[in-house]
Design an enzyme around this catalytic site. Structure first.
Site, PDB file in Angstrom:
ATOM      1  N   SER A   1       0.782  -1.073   0.160  1.00  0.00           N
ATOM      2  CA  SER A   1       0.181   0.201   0.330  1.00  0.00           C
ATOM      3  C   SER A   1       0.660   1.587  -0.240  1.00  0.00           C
ATOM      4  O   SER A   1       0.443   2.034  -0.450  1.00  0.00           O
ATOM      5  CB  SER A   1      -1.049  -0.100   1.020  1.00  0.00           C
ATOM      6  OG  SER A   1      -0.342   0.312   2.247  1.00  0.00           O
TER       7      SER A   1
ATOM      8  N   ASP B   1       9.279  -3.650  -4.147  1.00  0.00           N
ATOM      9  CA  ASP B   1       7.863  -3.308  -3.688  1.00  0.00           C
ATOM     10  C   ASP B   1       7.964  -2.192  -4.778  1.00  0.00           C
ATOM     11  O   ASP B   1       6.680  -2.001  -5.802  1.00  0.00           O
ATOM     12  CB  ASP B   1       7.392  -2.694  -2.594  1.00  0.00           C
ATOM     13  CG  ASP B   1       7.922  -3.733  -1.474  1.00  0.00           C
ATOM     14  OD1 ASP B   1       7.864  -4.905  -1.584  1.00  0.00           O
ATOM     15  OD2 ASP B   1       6.250  -3.325  -0.209  1.00  0.00           O
TER      16      ASP B   1
END
Ligand code: MEV
Length: 334
Positions: free
Chosen positions: A115, A159
């Site tokens: 996120s 990520d």
């Protein structure tokens, strides 16, 4: 610089680490894929002169004003929203424009699905597009990495890479990411424990474990690295070859990849980053017929992934919910 005159929208996906989390921080390879089923979307709108740059998150009912330099306030959400814009503004070398950035996200926070990196990528894309200074993925990726460093000190970079390029990636820290191909699509269930767990704490604890017991922990990292290499080979070839009387038959690679997931999960447990809830959900998935299951991302909570035969997905999904998963997403990795 003229003020932005039009509305733009940008987005970024979540991500799944298939194999290799945590060990990747310490130099081992890892495999990750984008998870398009969940996304952060940011709309940038021009505002009247003198408004400044505002960020609004309707879901979290939070509005902030971005200042030119990072604010010294101990508020993670404020920093997560403002810092990407501060980094982008500095990179473009522009004053803060009169602009409202409206953030919507379906990626649960602190759940291993990326996120933070997705928020940064979507915010920076919307901001730079609105200023008519769109960035290539190659230019965006280091900016999102800078934000990741702010979040958790020593990120590997996996990520931001998988989220910015939105492609499967074989990743080794400090090396250019290598795309990897998925020869045969496979079905994953992504099950949420409902327990948020910030990545930086788990990463810090693994580092402390490595410092306290370098031989044992280093051996675990290396074992995880070997699992990653085996998994890559199987996923890229799409076949589990089994020799029978001189000839070889092509079988589904599912059981083999699944057993590698189980082995990776056991090693992550040894690194102390699993949790009773994650272990229980992994066991429930396997008992219901999954080929294998493991935590994905920082661990301690967040999400696990289970590799499932497509025709068993619904049944295994129900079993995961019965065992306590607060949400299950089915996704096909292609
Ligand atoms: C987090 O998604 C993956 C970790 O390996 C941390 C990192 O690679 O930066 C736990």
């Amino acid at each position: 610089m003229p003020p932005p005159t039009h509305t733009t929208t940008a987005s970024a996906p979540g991500k799944l680490i298939l194999f290799g989390e945590h060990a990747v921080v310490h130099g081992q390879p890892a495999l990750a894929v984008p998870l398009s089923a969940v996304r952060v979307t940011v709309r940038a709108e021009p505002m009247p002169p003198g408004t400044g740059t505002l960020i609004h998150t309707p879901d979290l009912e939070r509005s902030i004003r971005v200042s030119v330099e990072p604010d010294p306030i101990p508020d993670r959400l404020h920093t997560a929203l403002a810092y990407p814009i501060q980094v982008a503004r500095r990179a473009l070398n522009v004053p803060l424009p009169d602009m409202m950035l409206i953030v919507n996200s379906t990626i649960p926070i602190a759940s291993g699905l990326g996120s933070g990196a997705a928020l940064a990528a979507a915010l920076i894309r919307a901001f730079t597009d609105a200023l008519d200074r769109p960035l290539s993925n190659d230019a965006l990726n280091p900016l999102v990495y800078e934000v990741e460093k702010q979040h958790h000190g020593t990120p590997s970079g996996i990520d931001n890479t998988v989220i910015v390029y939105e492609k499967p990636v074989y990743f080794v820290r400090g090396q250019p990411p290598e795309p990897f191909t998925i020869a045969r699509p496979f079905t994953l269930l992504v099950a949420d424990t409902g327990n948020p767990s910030p990545t930086h704490i788990a990463v810090g604890d693994v580092r402390a474990l490595y410092e306290a017991e370098p031989d044992r922990t280093g051996a675990i990292f290396r074992e995880i690295g070997q699992i990653v290499e085996q998994a890559r080979q199987i996923i890229e070839s799409g076949a589990a070859e089994s020799g029978t009387t001189g000839s070889s038959t092509i079988e589904s690679p599912g059981p083999l990849i699944g057993s590698l997931m189980d082995a990776n999960h056991a090693l992550l447990r040894d690194l102390t980053v699993s949790s009773p809830a994650l272990n229980a959900l992994c066991a429930a998935a396997r008992n219901a017929g999954a080929w294998g299951a493991k935590l994905s991302g920082g661990g301690r909570g967040g999400n696990l992934i289970a590799l499932v035969p497509p025709d068993r997905a619904e049944h295994i999904s129900r079993a995961l919910r019965t065992a306590g998963a607060v949400g299950v997403i089915e996704t096909t990795v292609t």
